[in-house]
Write an enzyme that holds these catalytic residues in place. Sequence first.
Site, PDB file in Angstrom:
ATOM      1  N   GLN A 111       0.879  -1.129  -0.193  1.00 54.49           N
ATOM      2  CA  GLN A 111       0.200   0.017   0.177  1.00 54.49           C
ATOM      3  C   GLN A 111       0.819   1.255  -0.204  1.00 54.49           C
ATOM      4  O   GLN A 111       0.679   2.424  -0.485  1.00 54.49           O
ATOM      5  CB  GLN A 111      -0.949  -0.016   1.439  1.00 54.49           C
ATOM      6  CG  GLN A 111      -2.035   0.945   1.162  1.00 54.49           C
ATOM      7  CD  GLN A 111      -3.320   0.332   0.312  1.00 54.49           C
ATOM      8  OE1 GLN A 111      -3.548  -0.957   0.576  1.00 54.49           O
ATOM      9  NE2 GLN A 111      -3.857   0.978  -0.374  1.00 54.49           N
ATOM     10  N   LYS A 114       1.753   1.716  -3.719  1.00 54.13           N
ATOM     11  CA  LYS A 114       0.515   2.025  -4.580  1.00 54.13           C
ATOM     12  C   LYS A 114      -0.062   3.586  -4.307  1.00 54.13           C
ATOM     13  O   LYS A 114      -0.436   4.223  -5.037  1.00 54.13           O
ATOM     14  CB  LYS A 114      -0.647   1.023  -4.161  1.00 54.13           C
ATOM     15  CG  LYS A 114      -1.889   1.335  -4.705  1.00 54.13           C
ATOM     16  CD  LYS A 114      -3.075   0.405  -3.951  1.00 54.13           C
ATOM     17  CE  LYS A 114      -2.693  -1.136  -3.693  1.00 54.13           C
ATOM     18  NZ  LYS A 114      -3.801  -1.917  -3.485  1.00 54.13           N
ATOM     19  N   LYS A 126      -2.836  -1.029   6.607  1.00 53.92           N
ATOM     20  CA  LYS A 126      -3.641  -1.919   6.354  1.00 53.92           C
ATOM     21  C   LYS A 126      -4.094  -2.192   7.738  1.00 53.92           C
ATOM     22  O   LYS A 126      -3.259  -2.502   8.694  1.00 53.92           O
ATOM     23  CB  LYS A 126      -2.970  -3.116   5.535  1.00 53.92           C
ATOM     24  CG  LYS A 126      -4.200  -3.817   4.770  1.00 53.92           C
ATOM     25  CD  LYS A 126      -4.566  -3.354   3.525  1.00 53.92           C
ATOM     26  CE  LYS A 126      -5.658  -4.032   2.793  1.00 53.92           C
ATOM     27  NZ  LYS A 126      -6.024  -3.629   1.553  1.00 53.92           N
ATOM     28  N   ASP A 166     -11.792  -4.046   2.070  1.00 53.85           N
ATOM     29  CA  ASP A 166     -10.933  -4.776   1.339  1.00 53.85           C
ATOM     30  C   ASP A 166     -11.900  -6.340   1.478  1.00 53.85           C
ATOM     31  O   ASP A 166     -13.197  -5.980   1.721  1.00 53.85           O
ATOM     32  CB  ASP A 166      -9.687  -5.085   2.004  1.00 53.85           C
ATOM     33  CG  ASP A 166      -8.609  -5.719   1.250  1.00 53.85           C
ATOM     34  OD1 ASP A 166      -8.119  -5.102   0.269  1.00 53.85           O
ATOM     35  OD2 ASP A 166      -8.432  -6.926   1.554  1.00 53.85           O
ATOM     36  N   THR A 209     -12.260   0.584  -7.864  1.00 58.86           N
ATOM     37  CA  THR A 209     -11.057  -0.238  -8.355  1.00 58.86           C
ATOM     38  C   THR A 209     -11.134  -1.007  -9.519  1.00 58.86           C
ATOM     39  O   THR A 209      -9.952  -0.980 -10.242  1.00 58.86           O
ATOM     40  CB  THR A 209     -10.839  -1.312  -7.167  1.00 58.86           C
ATOM     41  OG1 THR A 209     -10.819  -0.384  -5.858  1.00 58.86           O
ATOM     42  CG2 THR A 209      -9.696  -1.970  -7.357  1.00 58.86           C
ATOM     43  N   ASN A 240     -16.407  -7.211  -5.080  1.00 62.92           N
ATOM     44  CA  ASN A 240     -16.245  -5.613  -5.471  1.00 62.92           C
ATOM     45  C   ASN A 240     -15.515  -5.256  -6.665  1.00 62.92           C
ATOM     46  O   ASN A 240     -15.907  -4.631  -7.510  1.00 62.92           O
ATOM     47  CB  ASN A 240     -15.895  -4.673  -4.217  1.00 62.92           C
ATOM     48  CG  ASN A 240     -15.775  -3.334  -4.518  1.00 62.92           C
ATOM     49  OD1 ASN A 240     -14.827  -2.859  -4.719  1.00 62.92           O
ATOM     50  ND2 ASN A 240     -16.911  -2.470  -4.623  1.00 62.92           N
TER      51      ASN A 240
HETATM   52  P1  NDP Z   1     -14.404  -8.872  -1.766  1.00 65.61           P
HETATM   53  O1  NDP Z   1     -14.795  -9.464  -0.445  1.00 65.61           O
HETATM   54  O2  NDP Z   1     -15.758  -8.119  -2.448  1.00 65.61           O
HETATM   55  O3  NDP Z   1     -14.530 -10.030  -3.047  1.00 65.61           O
HETATM   56  C1  NDP Z   1     -13.407 -11.071  -2.925  1.00 65.61           C
HETATM   57  C2  NDP Z   1     -13.670 -12.145  -3.965  1.00 65.61           C
HETATM   58  O4  NDP Z   1     -12.515 -13.041  -4.092  1.00 65.61           O
HETATM   59  C3  NDP Z   1     -14.849 -13.136  -3.739  1.00 65.61           C
HETATM   60  O5  NDP Z   1     -15.322 -13.613  -4.895  1.00 65.61           O
HETATM   61  C4  NDP Z   1     -14.026 -14.119  -2.781  1.00 65.61           C
HETATM   62  O6  NDP Z   1     -14.800 -15.231  -2.829  1.00 65.61           O
HETATM   63  C5  NDP Z   1     -12.820 -14.125  -3.590  1.00 65.61           C
HETATM   64  N1  NDP Z   1     -12.030 -14.960  -2.685  1.00 65.61           N
HETATM   65  C6  NDP Z   1     -11.407 -14.477  -1.606  1.00 65.61           C
HETATM   66  N2  NDP Z   1     -10.603 -15.227  -0.930  1.00 65.61           N
HETATM   67  C7  NDP Z   1     -10.498 -16.029  -1.678  1.00 65.61           C
HETATM   68  C8  NDP Z   1      -9.631 -17.255  -1.722  1.00 65.61           C
HETATM   69  N3  NDP Z   1      -8.768 -17.207  -0.537  1.00 65.61           N
HETATM   70  N4  NDP Z   1      -9.681 -17.982  -2.462  1.00 65.61           N
HETATM   71  C9  NDP Z   1     -10.585 -17.934  -3.770  1.00 65.61           C
HETATM   72  N5  NDP Z   1     -11.206 -16.875  -3.694  1.00 65.61           N
HETATM   73  C10 NDP Z   1     -11.294 -15.824  -2.791  1.00 65.61           C
HETATM   74  O7  NDP Z   1     -13.285  -8.241  -2.051  1.00 65.61           O
HETATM   75  P2  NDP Z   1     -12.653  -6.980  -2.999  1.00 65.61           P
HETATM   76  O8  NDP Z   1     -13.279  -7.530  -4.500  1.00 65.61           O
HETATM   77  O9  NDP Z   1     -12.734  -5.965  -2.287  1.00 65.61           O
HETATM   78  O10 NDP Z   1     -11.041  -7.663  -3.004  1.00 65.61           O
HETATM   79  C11 NDP Z   1     -10.545  -8.395  -4.096  1.00 65.61           C
HETATM   80  C12 NDP Z   1      -9.046  -8.341  -4.073  1.00 65.61           C
HETATM   81  O11 NDP Z   1      -9.026  -6.650  -4.605  1.00 65.61           O
HETATM   82  C13 NDP Z   1      -8.323  -8.172  -2.659  1.00 65.61           C
HETATM   83  O12 NDP Z   1      -7.039  -8.973  -3.272  1.00 65.61           O
HETATM   84  C14 NDP Z   1      -8.137  -6.823  -2.483  1.00 65.61           C
HETATM   85  O13 NDP Z   1      -7.041  -6.776  -1.284  1.00 65.61           O
HETATM   86  C15 NDP Z   1      -8.159  -6.270  -3.569  1.00 65.61           C
HETATM   87  N6  NDP Z   1      -8.403  -4.676  -3.705  1.00 65.61           N
HETATM   88  C16 NDP Z   1      -9.617  -3.976  -3.320  1.00 65.61           C
HETATM   89  C17 NDP Z   1      -9.701  -2.883  -3.212  1.00 65.61           C
HETATM   90  C18 NDP Z   1     -11.057  -2.486  -3.057  1.00 65.61           C
HETATM   91  O14 NDP Z   1     -11.285  -1.235  -3.127  1.00 65.61           O
HETATM   92  N7  NDP Z   1     -12.105  -3.313  -2.474  1.00 65.61           N
HETATM   93  C19 NDP Z   1      -8.730  -1.803  -3.665  1.00 65.61           C
HETATM   94  C20 NDP Z   1      -7.617  -2.645  -4.376  1.00 65.61           C
HETATM   95  C21 NDP Z   1      -7.416  -3.928  -4.486  1.00 65.61           C
HETATM   96  P3  NDP Z   1     -15.626 -15.992  -1.715  1.00 65.61           P
HETATM   97  O15 NDP Z   1     -17.030 -14.883  -1.571  1.00 65.61           O
HETATM   98  O16 NDP Z   1     -16.171 -17.269  -1.909  1.00 65.61           O
HETATM   99  O17 NDP Z   1     -14.785 -15.501  -0.271  1.00 65.61           O
HETATM  100  O1  2IT Z   2      -5.773  -2.456  -1.517  1.00 65.47           O
HETATM  101  C1  2IT Z   2      -6.461  -1.500  -1.333  1.00 65.47           C
HETATM  102  O2  2IT Z   2      -6.032  -0.582  -2.070  1.00 65.47           O
HETATM  103  C2  2IT Z   2      -7.773  -1.363  -0.666  1.00 65.47           C
HETATM  104  N1  2IT Z   2      -8.362  -2.427  -0.277  1.00 65.47           N
HETATM  105  C3  2IT Z   2      -8.412   0.150  -0.821  1.00 65.47           C
HETATM  106  C4  2IT Z   2      -7.932   0.882   0.234  1.00 65.47           C
HETATM  107  C5  2IT Z   2      -8.639   2.139   0.545  1.00 65.47           C
HETATM  108  O3  2IT Z   2      -8.077   2.959   1.370  1.00 65.47           O
HETATM  109  O4  2IT Z   2      -9.536   2.623  -0.061  1.00 65.47           O
END
Ligand code: NDP
Ligand code: 2IT
Length: 444
Positions: A111, A114, A126, A166, A209, A240
């Site tokens: 982070q 980033k 984090k 997250d 994102t 998300n």
């Molecule tokens: P969500 O909780 O909304 O979704 C996560 C997705 O990934 C779900 O479909 C979940 O499936 C799947 N998943 C999670 N863990 C596992 C695992 N161990 N094995 C397989 N599938 C898995 O999270 P986000 O979409 O917010 O985050 C997804 C990724 O993006 C993460 O790496 C996060 O750190 C990163 N990220 C998020 C940001 C944000 O703004 N939200 C910004 C930047 C990066 P299930 O429902 O079955 O658990």
């Molecule tokens: O991994 C990431 O950049 C996030 N989960 C978003 C962090 C934030 O402060 O919006």
Amino acid sequence: MGYIDDVLAFHRRRDFNESEFLQALDEVLNSIRPVIEKDEDTYRDLALLERLTEPERILRFRVPWIDDNGKVHVNRGYRVQFNSAIGPYKGGLRLHPSVNLGVIKFLGFEQIFKNSLTGLPIGGGKGGSDFDPKGKSNREIMMFCQSFMTELCKIIGENIDVPAGDIGTGAREIGYMFGQYKRICGRYEGALTGKGMSFGGSLTRREATGYGLLYLVEEMLRCHGQDMEGKTVCVSGAGNVAIYAVEKAQQMGAKVLTVSDSTGWVYDPDGIDLDLIKQVKEVEGGRVADYAARRPRAEYHEGRGLWITPCEIALPCATQNELTLEDAEHLVQNGVVAVAEGANMPTTQEATKYFQQHGVLFVPGKAANAGGVATSALEMTQNSAHVYWPFEKVDRRLQTIMVNIFHSIDDASRRYGMEGNYVAGANIAGFEKVADAMMAQGIV
Ligand code: NDP
Ligand code: 2IT
């Protein structure tokens, strides 16, 4: 041994049980080698890398909560305030049973760079907990979030540390946490981002994102004489990031063939039905298997294996180390053109190298998924000015930020003679600004 090798060896000894953190460290430090080696003695004398790799502060705390049957549970909560050289700590909160200190440190370390790449004044942090939100009632989620914030509120604030969502933390959880923060601290301030629109949220944050990921990919393709129109795309995840990556890819004229969750993945030859995946995931809280059951031609597969699907663009948007060397071999064999990480560190180091060796355009998460945190910073700006901006204004800014990020990582890769190596470009460009700020601020 050189300075970087010394620092890596030190962490391998001292943090031997934090494998994800060591992985992130290895990638970042190895790719900033040419910068460090230009002036190794100065960096060593200032212990710049020792300071950069040691969090400023770590809070680990007990999170007791009571379930609907009256049973008491205790989870572990974490907040790693990694680096505040360029602004208040900023970064999400992960709620997932796999969370431990090594995972939170890897995410916090990533982070830092980033947030630097966004060009906005935000430091790196984090947090999260090993709490599993799956199968919990609304009331149980609220109980957990309130207990979690009762401790976390002691170290956050709009100019100190601003957490967000997250994995497992979305608008509902941020709402409960914000309510508890305000109740304990007695202040209405933007100490969290990703808030609801009725209490200080920002339009576009939900989409940011996933949209940002596609804005960056589009700019990269443009610079290589291509575009998204008609491209086949594989997305992993169905949360998300994944859902809004699907949405923007489709708006750009691409065809998205897959989504997944932790139980399985779906191949939909007709292209993912966006309304249906939103209905299943955002409204019903279901599984991707429920999506497949309602699409006559879609195939559902248990477990992993999504990356065998032929595609031109691969967007891993689920979790760390989900795309392995074997997956990369399939993707390359099937003619993948670009891979951009929506998730944090979803590609293993071996897979990353394989893509780079085979001429695939590869963009690491710290650049490709920075649109989320960048829009969080825009939410902070709106909160401190007590205003709401329209969707188009935030979206335009997001787009500009992502285009700028692409050019800054591209420039950095060229400046160091590694044109097209966007991993090196992202780490170098992110590092330069943080290092400059740290050196100017003395030994702190
Ligand atoms: P969500 O909780 O909304 O979704 C996560 C997705 O990934 C779900 O479909 C979940 O499936 C799947 N998943 C999670 N863990 C596992 C695992 N161990 N094995 C397989 N599938 C898995 O999270 P986000 O979409 O917010 O985050 C997804 C990724 O993006 C993460 O790496 C996060 O750190 C990163 N990220 C998020 C940001 C944000 O703004 N939200 C910004 C930047 C990066 P299930 O429902 O079955 O658990
Ligand atoms: O991994 C990431 O950049 C996030 N989960 C978003 C962090 C934030 O402060 O919006």
